[in-house]
Motif scaffolding. Structure first.
Motif, PDB file in Angstrom:
ATOM      1  N   ILE A   1     -80.428  10.588 -42.263  1.00  0.00           N
ATOM      2  CA  ILE A   1     -80.198  10.288 -40.847  1.00  0.00           C
ATOM      3  C   ILE A   1     -78.819   9.683 -40.618  1.00  0.00           C
ATOM      4  N   LEU A   2     -78.299   8.919 -41.566  1.00  0.00           N
ATOM      5  CA  LEU A   2     -76.929   8.420 -41.413  1.00  0.00           C
ATOM      6  C   LEU A   2     -75.935   9.578 -41.364  1.00  0.00           C
ATOM      7  N   LEU A   3     -76.139  10.610 -42.170  1.00  0.00           N
ATOM      8  CA  LEU A   3     -75.273  11.783 -42.097  1.00  0.00           C
ATOM      9  C   LEU A   3     -75.395  12.469 -40.738  1.00  0.00           C
ATOM     10  N   ASP A   4     -76.603  12.556 -40.227  1.00  0.00           N
ATOM     11  CA  ASP A   4     -76.840  13.170 -38.925  1.00  0.00           C
ATOM     12  C   ASP A   4     -76.058  12.433 -37.834  1.00  0.00           C
ATOM     13  N   TYR A   5     -76.110  11.114 -37.881  1.00  0.00           N
ATOM     14  CA  TYR A   5     -75.368  10.321 -36.893  1.00  0.00           C
ATOM     15  C   TYR A   5     -73.867  10.342 -37.172  1.00  0.00           C
ATOM     16  N   TYR A   6     -73.487  10.450 -38.427  1.00  0.00           N
ATOM     17  CA  TYR A   6     -72.068  10.438 -38.782  1.00  0.00           C
ATOM     18  C   TYR A   6     -71.334  11.585 -38.090  1.00  0.00           C
ATOM     19  N   ILE A   7     -71.932  12.769 -38.114  1.00  0.00           N
ATOM     20  CA  ILE A   7     -71.240  13.916 -37.529  1.00  0.00           C
ATOM     21  C   ILE A   7     -71.353  13.943 -36.002  1.00  0.00           C
ATOM     22  N   ASP A   8     -72.241  13.130 -35.440  1.00  0.00           N
ATOM     23  CA  ASP A   8     -72.460  13.133 -33.987  1.00  0.00           C
ATOM     24  C   ASP A   8     -71.781  11.973 -33.267  1.00  0.00           C
ATOM     25  N   GLN A   9     -70.859  11.300 -33.923  1.00  0.00           N
ATOM     26  CA  GLN A   9     -70.301  10.087 -33.320  1.00  0.00           C
ATOM     27  C   GLN A   9     -69.627  10.345 -31.974  1.00  0.00           C
ATOM     28  N   ASP A  10     -68.759  11.326 -31.897  1.00  0.00           N
ATOM     29  CA  ASP A  10     -68.094  11.616 -30.617  1.00  0.00           C
ATOM     30  C   ASP A  10     -69.094  12.057 -29.559  1.00  0.00           C
ATOM     31  N   GLU A  11     -69.994  12.928 -29.946  1.00  0.00           N
ATOM     32  CA  GLU A  11     -70.996  13.454 -29.024  1.00  0.00           C
ATOM     33  C   GLU A  11     -71.873  12.333 -28.454  1.00  0.00           C
ATOM     34  N   ASP A  12     -72.319  11.429 -29.320  1.00  0.00           N
ATOM     35  CA  ASP A  12     -73.173  10.329 -28.856  1.00  0.00           C
ATOM     36  C   ASP A  12     -72.393   9.328 -28.019  1.00  0.00           C
TER      37      ASP A  12
END
Length: 370
Positions: free
Chosen positions: A262-273
């Protein structure tokens, strides 16, 4: 988990063999199941529910692919296990969309009732509910969510040893549901509630001995993964499953492998989130460098935990860890956010086979559209 140790050596050939079997054996089964559920979702009467169901199937299908790899640990039942995994993961992604995107004020009771569907997925004896009972829906979903739940339950009922794993799977599902019902609330109350939840749960069995040194958002990340549940469900298909096997898998996946996921999932979504105003666990690290260091620690611990699992499934679990890195860190979002060098350091921590897998993921993405 006060310190993450260095990962042990892995069987690169076994990992690569598993990753070859993914497109050959697993992807066709996943695609068939997703096609079935897309057809069902297209017939949902309520327009908003239909949009969210179709969106989750279209944009998050790689979640099903990643989880379904674990079905290779029980090859005689691979087809049924993929059915179960795709159903549960589709419920997870659909409910996440509903909580994130549906109009109206965030409501903990509504989120918790929706996520009763996840609990019913993994507990065939749990009474089903009107999961939308507190929500805002005009026409209902035409039985879509009920069908997903029953598909999962029908597979679990037929597994020879699910009773041995059920309590552990339900414990993980409960953590998952508690996280989802809390993390979608307004930030003004969400963060404090998340910290209180972490303090409560991390002090309890079976998690108290595993959570030393974890931050609350790292515990939340581990709770937000379905991989631990899937590993145990697949193990339940084996005639010779022992209770110590259940414990070993649970300890391996929570918190290291699940947290990394899940940290990887959030890592790539930083700008989007950031643009969407959505919660992102990686944003709680004091800096991007600190996030990178934490992820490297998770990588090393996850590889060590997977490598410590017994044969014949060790290579599959290692392939899950290295496949997560390859898939997430080959995502175009990495390059768009200027994270390419950072990703290289993470890949290096996981070994040369992971670097090869990352390069291969671009081909698989183009072929399989995820």
């Amino acid at each position: 988990m006060s310190q993450f140790g260095e990962g042990a050596g892995s069987s690169s050939l076994g990992v690569l063999r598993t990753c070859v079997e993914l497109p050959a054996l697993v992807l066709p089964l996943v695609s068939r199941e997703l096609s079935h559920w897309k057809d069902a979702a297209s017939r949902i009467p309520d327009g908003e529910l239909r949009r969210q169901a179709l969106s989750s199937l279209d944009k998050k299908r790689f979640h099903c692919v990643g989880g379904a790899v674990l079905a290779l640990t029980c090859r005689p039942r691979t087809r049924d296990l993929v059915r179960c995994i795709v159903a549960i993961q589709t419920v997870s992604d659909y409910l996440d969309n509903l909580c994130d995107r549906m109009s109206g004020d965030p409501d903990h009771a509504n989120f918790a009732l929706l996520h009763e569907a996840m609990m019913c997925c993994v507990d065939p004896d749990r009474p089903t509910r009107d999961y939308y009972g507190l929500g805002r829906t005009d026409l209902g979903d035409g039985g879509y969510l009920d069908s997903l739940v029953e598909t999962s339950r029908s597979v679990l009922r037929a597994l020879p040893n699910y009773l041995k794993a059920r309590k552990t799977v339900c414990d993980l599902a409960r953590l998952y549901c508690e996280l989802q019902a809390t993390k979608h609330l307004e930030r003004s109350v969400r963060d404090d509630l998340m910290e209180e939840w972490f303090a409560l749960r991390a002090a309890q069995e079976p998690w108290s001995g595993r959570c030393g040194g974890l931050k609350w958002w790292e515990f939340g990340a581990a709770a937000g993964s379905t991989l631990g549940m899937f590993s145990l469900i697949c193990a339940s298909g084996k005639e010779d499953l022992r209770q110590e096997d259940v414990l070993a898998l649970d300890n391996a996946y929570f918190p290291s492998i699940s947290g990394l996921h899940i940290l990887l999932d959030y890592y790539i979504d930083q700008d989007e989130d950031r643009l969407g105003g959505d919660l992102n666990f990686v944003s709680y690290y004091p800096s991007l460098d600190a996030a990178d260091e934490a992820l490297v620690r998770f990588i090393r611990r996850a590889i060590a935990d997977a490598d410590a699992l017994p044969d014949p499934d060790r290579d599959v679990h290692l392939a899950v860890v290295k496949g997560l890195l390859a898939m997430y860190l080959s995502d175009p979002k990495i390059k768009r956010q200027g994270f390419s060098r950072r990703a290289e350091k993470m890949i290096s921590a996981a070994g040369r086979d992971t670097a090869f897998l990352r390069k291969s993921c671009g081909i698989v993405r183009r072929i399989s559209r995820f």
